[in-house]
Design an enzyme around this catalytic site. Structure first.
Site, PDB file in Angstrom:
ATOM      1  N   HIS A 144      73.720   3.918 -88.116  1.00 26.22           N
ATOM      2  CA  HIS A 144      74.994   3.427 -88.650  1.00 26.22           C
ATOM      3  C   HIS A 144      75.320   4.268 -89.891  1.00 26.22           C
ATOM      4  O   HIS A 144      74.397   4.717 -90.593  1.00 26.22           O
ATOM      5  CB  HIS A 144      74.782   1.960 -89.041  1.00 26.22           C
ATOM      6  N   ASP A 221      65.955  -0.326 -91.118  1.00 28.94           N
ATOM      7  CA  ASP A 221      67.257  -0.980 -91.155  1.00 28.94           C
ATOM      8  C   ASP A 221      67.219  -2.120 -90.138  1.00 28.94           C
ATOM      9  O   ASP A 221      67.317  -1.892 -88.934  1.00 28.94           O
ATOM     10  CB  ASP A 221      68.368   0.023 -90.824  1.00 28.94           C
ATOM     11  N   GLN A 224      70.336  -5.159 -87.243  1.00 28.40           N
ATOM     12  CA  GLN A 224      70.532  -5.685 -85.888  1.00 28.40           C
ATOM     13  C   GLN A 224      69.256  -6.276 -85.307  1.00 28.40           C
ATOM     14  O   GLN A 224      69.235  -6.649 -84.128  1.00 28.40           O
ATOM     15  CB  GLN A 224      71.060  -4.570 -84.955  1.00 28.40           C
ATOM     16  N   LYS A 247      75.570 -11.145 -90.636  1.00 23.05           N
ATOM     17  CA  LYS A 247      75.281 -10.941 -89.212  1.00 23.05           C
ATOM     18  C   LYS A 247      74.305 -11.984 -88.687  1.00 23.05           C
ATOM     19  O   LYS A 247      73.942 -11.963 -87.521  1.00 23.05           O
ATOM     20  CB  LYS A 247      74.689  -9.549 -88.982  1.00 23.05           C
ATOM     21  N   CYS A 387      81.028   2.615 -86.503  1.00 21.54           N
ATOM     22  CA  CYS A 387      80.399   3.225 -87.682  1.00 21.54           C
ATOM     23  C   CYS A 387      79.186   4.064 -87.316  1.00 21.54           C
ATOM     24  O   CYS A 387      78.211   4.118 -88.075  1.00 21.54           O
ATOM     25  CB  CYS A 387      79.997   2.167 -88.711  1.00 21.54           C
TER      26      CYS A 387
HETATM   27  C1  LIG Z   1      72.409  -0.998 -87.763  1.00 20.46           C
HETATM   28  C2  LIG Z   1      73.316  -1.347 -88.900  1.00 20.46           C
HETATM   29  N1  LIG Z   1      73.034  -0.915 -90.126  1.00 20.46           N
HETATM   30  C3  LIG Z   1      73.806  -1.202 -91.180  1.00 20.46           C
HETATM   31  C4  LIG Z   1      74.948  -1.962 -91.037  1.00 20.46           C
HETATM   32  C5  LIG Z   1      75.784  -2.225 -92.244  1.00 20.46           C
HETATM   33  O1  LIG Z   1      75.935  -3.569 -92.494  1.00 20.46           O
HETATM   34  P1  LIG Z   1      76.910  -4.031 -93.670  1.00 20.46           P
HETATM   35  O2  LIG Z   1      78.258  -3.502 -93.324  1.00 20.46           O
HETATM   36  O3  LIG Z   1      76.842  -5.513 -93.618  1.00 20.46           O
HETATM   37  O4  LIG Z   1      76.376  -3.473 -94.926  1.00 20.46           O
HETATM   38  C6  LIG Z   1      75.297  -2.427 -89.773  1.00 20.46           C
HETATM   39  C7  LIG Z   1      76.533  -3.196 -89.590  1.00 20.46           C
HETATM   40  O5  LIG Z   1      77.289  -3.008 -88.664  1.00 20.46           O
HETATM   41  C8  LIG Z   1      74.459  -2.111 -88.679  1.00 20.46           C
HETATM   42  O6  LIG Z   1      74.763  -2.529 -87.446  1.00 20.46           O
END
Ligand SMILES: Cc1ncc(COP(=O)(O)O)c(C=O)c1O
Lengths: 430, 130
Positions: A144, A221, A224, A247, A387
């Protein structure tokens, strides 16, 4: 492996274990989510975008409402009843979250705004302090932007080398390349436990072991994974774990950075100001202890309390049951999608290694047109690059469509998705 | 379900007007919508009467959703023969009227990409001349 051991691994591969557990009672769960009773375009909403952000149960809304009504005052600084009550609930939430991910202590939990801020905190504080020009950071092609851009910026600024673990043809990390990518100069490795596009579940343990063997630090990370399966930081032995509250049934504006204590202690603060100092004189400040050192200013404590309630809700369901439920839905969705002419699944098609994220393209139908047409049927999916533009470049796609599931998703909603796809095709004469 | 993708929108998508590229264009401009990856490139040939420049010929290529591509086709059909000053003054609503379908906020950006490309192209062309 015993069932408890399996549960602790957090790699999502539950194998025979899941059949022993009842999956979720979704009709009871759905009664806790008022928004699921809403109508969209005259139909009950079919919400298939939980990977972007989940809906919230009344328990979370009430926990926050209750603070505002009965125990609201700024935390940490007051000696009167309201402030002490709010502080206690805030710190209790930290304890709950620590337990939820198996962290040794509440002090390992730093509250941030979201996963993005947690990763930026690491890039600023750890990256700018501990990495030297010529050092290497290893991330992956599927990250992401939140786990991509901060490292690009850091690498440019500090003269570091950013390297990428590639994607295999079946849409997983090509871990056979790991050994050649890890070099004595690799200082930091950061990767998604579960991809928000490919759905691919990566078992973090062998990667972490190999990185540690050469002295590199590892960030997982968990954006998910933590909402969807058991994750235990001690089992994983990751150095850092980041995730977002919104989430996982929690409110927006609250996220988590887990870190090993010695690392958090050694890291300089990210933002500075109030709350993060223990004393300020004219000759300079003294930093507060971890985790408050990283929580400058009035924190989003009501949101943290909301996240604590979300964690209570998920723990009561049991994260193994959550994973089993989503695995079943994913298997069903993959099977139904395979019947749709011209539909192509992006990422692995084995539900054992796929989170509840079904990303696809439809021949001759742009994902945005599809998402708009599905919305007319009350079906909410996401379309775009989610993203993860570098990943889409690798896949040779400018956009994809994504349906994602959570604890309240029911099989009939997968049916509604499939039916709406057929209708969309018809409307576009495809 | 039908109202967004009515016949004339699908028709512009299937049979885009002024589609392709121009040799010896007076200017070419291309942009993409960072959110969805829609991409449009427009080539323009100008004709002049003294100081007044008009769109003599224009052609677009691109990829993306039906709305972005159909709206570009409709726009080029509409601006043919108009002066560059006139095109620069075009309101977004003008394009939305051409499209004529109810668009949600997120989709309005798709519809307006062509206009953005054309207006920016004109602006850059003017800058280059001055
Ligand atoms: C794998 C992953 N990392 C990071 C993020 C970033 O999350 P946030 O926008 O809540 O900071 C997301 C959100 O879509 C994600 O799916």
């Amino acid at each position: 492996m015993t069932n408890d051991e399996r549960r602790a691994t957090g790699d999502g591969r539950l194998g025979a274990y899941e059949v022993l557990r009842p999956t979720l009672d979704t009709s009871r769960i759905r009664a806790d989510f008022p928004i699921l009773a809403e109508q969209v375009n005259g139909r009950s909403v079919v919400f298939l975008d939980s990977a972007a952000s989940s809906q919230k149960p009344v328990q979370v809304l009430q926990a926050m409402d209750d603070v505002y009504r009965h125990a609201y005052a700024n935390v940490h600084r007051g000696v009167y009843t309201f402030s002490e009550a709010a502080t206690e609930r805030y710190e209790q939430a930290r304890v709950k979250i620590a337990r939820f991910i198996g962290a040794p202590a509440a002090e390992n939990i730093v509250f941030t705004r979201n996963a993005t801020e947690a990763l930026n905190l690491l890039a600023y504080s750890y990256g700018r302090h501990f990495l030297q020009p010529g050092d290497e950071i290893l991330i992956t092609e599927l990250e992401h932007h939140a786990n991509f851009v901060p490292w690009q910026v850091l690498a440019q600024e500090r003269g570091l080398r950013l390297k990428f673990i590639p994607i295999s043809p079946e849409g997983r990390l090509a871990l056979d390349k790991l050994d050649e990518l890890l070099t004595p100069r690799t200082r930091l490795l950061s990767f998604a436990h579960v991809s928000n596009v490919l759905g691919a579940i990566t078992d973090p343990r062998p990667i972490i072991q190999r990185a540690h063997a050469i002295g590199a630090r590892v960030i997982v990370d968990g954006s998910q994974s933590v909402p969807h399966m058991p994750v235990n930081v001690v089992e994983l032995d990751c150095d850092f774990l980041v995730f977002s509250g919104h989430k996982m049934l929690g409110p927006t504006g609250i996220g988590v950075l887990y870190g090993k204590r010695d690392l958090l202690d050694a890291m300089p603060p990210f933002l500075t100001g109030g709350d993060m100092i223990s004393a300020v004189g004219f000759d300079g400040p003294r930093w507060n202890d971890v985790p408050l050192k990283f929580e400058a200013g009035t924190p989003a404590f009501v949101e943290a309390i909301g996240l604590g309630a979300a964690v209570d809700y998920l723990s009561a369901l049991d994260m193994s049951a959550v994973r089993a439920h989503e695995r079943e839905l994913t298997a069903y969705a993959l099977e139904r999608m395979s019947e749709v002419p011209g539909a192509k699944i992006i990422g692995p098609t084995d539900p054992d290694v796929r989170g509840g994220v079904v990303t696809f393209t439809l021949d001759r139908v742009h994902p945005h047109d599809l998402a708009s047409l599905l919305d007319r049927e009350g079906v909410a999916i996401r379309a775009g690059h989610h993203c993860a533009q570098p990943l889409h470049i690798r896949l040779g796609l400018s956009a994809t469509a994504r349906a994602s599931f959570y604890i309240y998703t029911e099989p009939h909603e997968v049916d509604a998705l499939i039916e709406a796809i057929y209708k969309a095709r018809h409307a576009l004469k495809r | 379900m039908q109202d967004l993708y009515r016949e004339h929108i699908l028709d512009h998508y299937e049979n885009p007007r002024h589609h392709g590229t121009l040799e010896h264009a007076d200017f070419t401009h291309e942009e993409s919508n960072p959110l969805c990856g829609d991409r449009i490139r427009i080539d323009v040939k100008l004709g002049s009467e003294g100081d007044r420049y008009r769109i003599a010929e224009a052609a677009f290529t691109g990829d993306g959703c039906i709305i972005s591509q159909a709206a570009a086709s409709m726009l080029l059909e509409d601006v043919m023969g108009k002066s560059v000053d006139e095109v620069e003054q075009l309101e977004p609503q003008h394009v939305l009227d051409l499209v004529g379908a109810p668009l949600t906020a997120a989709r309005v950006k798709c519809a307006l990409l062509g206009l953005k490309v054309l207006k920016t192209g004109i602006k850059l062309w003017k800058l280059q001349r001055s």
